[in-house]
Design a protein around this motif. Structure first.
Motif, mmCIF file in Angstrom:
data_model
loop_
_atom_site.group_PDB
_atom_site.id
_atom_site.type_symbol
_atom_site.label_atom_id
_atom_site.label_comp_id
_atom_site.label_asym_id
_atom_site.label_seq_id
_atom_site.Cartn_x
_atom_site.Cartn_y
_atom_site.Cartn_z
ATOM 1 N N ALA A 145 0.005 -0.516 2.849
ATOM 2 C CA ALA A 145 0.565 -1.728 3.430
ATOM 3 C C ALA A 145 0.610 -1.640 4.953
ATOM 4 O O ALA A 145 0.292 -2.608 5.657
ATOM 5 C CB ALA A 145 1.967 -1.981 2.867
ATOM 6 N N PHE A 146 0.978 -0.464 5.476
ATOM 7 C CA PHE A 146 1.003 -0.279 6.933
ATOM 8 C C PHE A 146 -0.403 -0.384 7.509
ATOM 9 O O PHE A 146 -0.592 -0.928 8.600
ATOM 10 C CB PHE A 146 1.636 1.063 7.281
ATOM 11 C CG PHE A 146 3.133 1.031 7.356
ATOM 12 C CD1 PHE A 146 3.780 0.871 8.571
ATOM 13 C CD2 PHE A 146 3.907 1.140 6.214
ATOM 14 C CE1 PHE A 146 5.161 0.820 8.653
ATOM 15 C CE2 PHE A 146 5.284 1.106 6.276
ATOM 16 C CZ PHE A 146 5.922 0.937 7.501
ATOM 17 N N ALA A 147 -1.391 0.120 6.800
ATOM 18 C CA ALA A 147 -2.769 0.042 7.290
ATOM 19 C C ALA A 147 -3.226 -1.403 7.432
ATOM 20 O O ALA A 147 -4.013 -1.732 8.325
ATOM 21 C CB ALA A 147 -3.700 0.799 6.344
ATOM 22 N N LEU A 148 -2.727 -2.259 6.549
ATOM 23 C CA LEU A 148 -3.139 -3.665 6.578
ATOM 24 C C LEU A 148 -2.331 -4.500 7.556
ATOM 25 O O LEU A 148 -2.664 -5.658 7.798
ATOM 26 C CB LEU A 148 -3.014 -4.256 5.169
ATOM 27 C CG LEU A 148 -4.030 -3.720 4.154
ATOM 28 C CD1 LEU A 148 -3.659 -4.144 2.746
ATOM 29 C CD2 LEU A 148 -5.438 -4.210 4.509
ATOM 30 N N GLY A 149 -1.265 -3.934 8.127
ATOM 31 C CA GLY A 149 -0.528 -4.655 9.158
ATOM 32 C C GLY A 149 0.972 -4.701 8.988
ATOM 33 O O GLY A 149 1.673 -5.248 9.843
ATOM 34 N N ALA A 150 1.520 -4.147 7.900
ATOM 35 C CA ALA A 150 2.961 -4.196 7.685
ATOM 36 C C ALA A 150 3.698 -3.286 8.665
ATOM 37 O O ALA A 150 3.166 -2.272 9.116
ATOM 38 C CB ALA A 150 3.293 -3.791 6.249
ATOM 39 N N ASP A 151 4.940 -3.660 8.971
ATOM 40 C CA ASP A 151 5.831 -2.832 9.769
ATOM 41 C C ASP A 151 6.914 -2.204 8.904
ATOM 42 O O ASP A 151 7.578 -1.246 9.318
ATOM 43 C CB ASP A 151 6.494 -3.664 10.863
ATOM 44 C CG ASP A 151 5.484 -4.297 11.806
ATOM 45 O OD1 ASP A 151 4.799 -3.538 12.523
ATOM 46 O OD2 ASP A 151 5.366 -5.530 11.804
#
Length: 543
Positions: free
Chosen positions: A403-409
């Motif tokens: 999820a972080f790789a796709l843009g999540a914080d």
């Protein structure tokens, strides 16, 4: 079942006593009955296993069957949206982390690494030590730094929206108690704030859904739609335990449909909290009646931020028409009003009740929706002030990493925290007969869930999953979650084609969607359809 067990037990023991009065040899039956009675009583008073507590003796069969079935079967508990195993981990790993016991697995990888859809990250020869890579071992992200007088330090993993009504009071208290222990946030779900949300003073994200529970006038409008009440909303939003406010536009499990509270679960207490009639099925509207345009949505968010006393305000949605989200972005640029956070739910999200067509066939999956939202915000040069939360079958450190790789914080998780409570996926959520006491309002089942034990398990699961995420971060040589990029994840498209995420989801340049920007052709048609003053898309009609 506890009462039935005692009645049957005393009836049998008494019957044998009467029988033995006439035929003394009948006392031999006590050799069988007394051990069973003692085992049943032990089940009733145990505080660790809800199934045994709710179903004395009979509940032991569940654990026996779990031990007898092949361990490899546990790896394939539930199918993912694209047919792959649920999170590629044993369900028991979640239980083990919640119970704070060893969660390692023997015999190495138990997946087909050449199978279509297999994903992995590349480790680094220069790996770091997870516990030494930064002083803030469990890092957080600041929400509302630009617009709020009360910004919030949000954990990277939090409890997703599950309302009181969907869940039992004991489940709500255990989740909130775990959040208080672990220092992370607990989303109330759309059913308003119950006393059970505040008993342990865990941080809350107050969700306002299309039904406006906890933020509505007593009477609907002329069309029967709920009416937003600034006074009622402010009273709840200004509670000390409320740290953020989330306006739910849609839910991944049933986007475009609205929430459902079955009549069997709508007790007088729940009805009073929501302001509805008890014993009736409560269907939230599929839309918000408080606004009709993207600009109206942003103005409502600004009003909610002011009414809350300056707390972070955002909205949650599952991506449907891309042009509608781009319309919201255009409205942000035009008005200068922006949310403090956006929660992106995936079409694979869970629920206690939804039509099967909506669960299986409506809404964009989380990976695609999250990448799109991140890129859209970057394209309009808005991302730097907006925190992105991701939800949709997140249960492990790797799920968080993806999820972080796709843009999540930051991330939300629902079903994994339910499993930490003891959920066994009996799939009885909508029938009000959950045997684990998690998703039911039947008092005799709810009592089986011991809050003091389960809140510790919730905190354990959060801590150990965060540990796992940070160990992955260290294994690839990174010090901070914000350093993760799409280049770090690989995916088998088939047996001969491997693509990195930055190939499958190429980044959009900052400002590319602004006027005069270099808008890619695949974005232009959606951008042309988007209007800041309307959710109606400007597209040609068929025929």
């Amino acid at each position: 079942m506890r009462t039935k067990f005692l009645i049957i037990s005393f009836a049998l023991l008494g019957g044998v006593a009467v029988w033995a009065y006439f035929w003394p040899w009948a006392l031999v039956f006590y050799a069988l009955l007394l051990p069973l009675f003692i085992m049943g009583v032990a089940d009733m008073v145990n505080e660790k296993q809800t199934i045994r507590r709710n179903f004395p003796l009979l509940g032991r069969l569940r654990y026996l069957m779990e031990d007898l079935r092949p361990k490899i079967y546990q790896y394939f508990v539930e199918s993912d949206i694209d047919g792959r195993p649920f999170h590629r981990v044993e369900r028991s790993v979640i239980y083990q982390r919640a119970k704070h016991v060893r969660d390692t697995t023997p015999f190495g990888t138990q997946m087909n690494v050449y199978g279509e859809g297999y994903e992995w990250i590349n480790h680094s020869i220069a790996a770091l030590k997870a516990r030494e890579m930064s002083p803030d071992y469990h890092p957080k992200v600041t929400v509302g730094a630009k617009n709020c007088s009360q910004p919030y330090e949000l954990s990277l993993l939090n409890i997703s929206a599950m309302s009181f009504g969907s869940l039992s009071k004991n489940a709500v208290m255990a989740l909130n108690g775990g959040a208080a222990i672990g220092g992370f946030a607990h989303n109330t779900g759309e059913g308003s704030i119950a006393p059970y949300h505040t008993k342990y003073a865990g941080d809350l994200i107050f969700q306002v859904g299309t039904g406006l529970f906890g933020a509505r006038e007593p009477e609907p409008d002329a069309d029967g739609n709920p009416v937003f009440s600034p006074e009622v909303f402010a009273k709840n939003a200004q509670r000390p335990s409320v740290k953020m406010i989330e306006l739910k536009l849609s839910q991944g499990a049933k986007p475009g449909h609205g929430g459902i509270l079955p009549a069997k679960k709508n007790t007088p207490e729940i009805a009073a909290i929501r302001g509805v009639q008890p014993g009736t099925t409560v269907n939230s509207p599929p839309f918000h009646s408080s606004f009709t345009t993207p600009i109206g949505l942003l103005e409502l968010l600004a009003q909610m931020r002011e009414l809350s006393g300056g707390k972070p305000v955002g909205f949650k949605l599952c991506i449907g028409h891309k042009s509608e989200f781009l319309a919201i972005c255009k409205a942000m640029v035009q008005t200068g009003i922006s949310p403090d956070f956006i929660s992106v739910d995936g079409g694979e999200g869970g629920t206690g009740a939804a039509p099967v067509e909506f669960s299986n066939s409506v809404g964009m999956p989380m990976r695609d929706g999250l990448a799109f939202v991140y890129d859209a915000l970057q394209g309009f040069n808005l991302k730097q002030d907006i925190v992105l939360l991701a939800s949709g079958k997140i249960a492990t450190g790797f799920d968080m990493f993806r999820a972080f790789a796709l843009g999540a914080d930051a991330c939300y998780s629902a079903r994994a925290f339910m499993m930490a409570l003891g959920c066994i996926q009996s799939l009885e959520c909508n029938k009000n007969i959950c045997p684990a006491g998690v998703a039911t309002q039947k008092e005799h089942l709810v009592k089986g869930l011991v809050v003091t034990d389960k809140k510790e398990r919730v905190a354990n699961f959060h801590r150990e999953t965060m540990d796992a995420f940070l160990e992955l971060l260290a294994a690839i040589g990174l010090e901070k979650a914000e350093q993760i990029s799409r280049a770090h994840i690989n995916r088998n498209e088939n047996q001969t084609v491997i693509r990195r995420y930055d190939d499958s989801y190429p980044y959009l340049p900052v400002g590319a969607l602004l006027e005069g920007g270099a808008t890619p052709p695949e974005w232009k048609k959606y951008l042309d359809e988007a209007r800041a003053d309307s959710f109606q898309r400007a597209i040609p009609q068929p025929g």
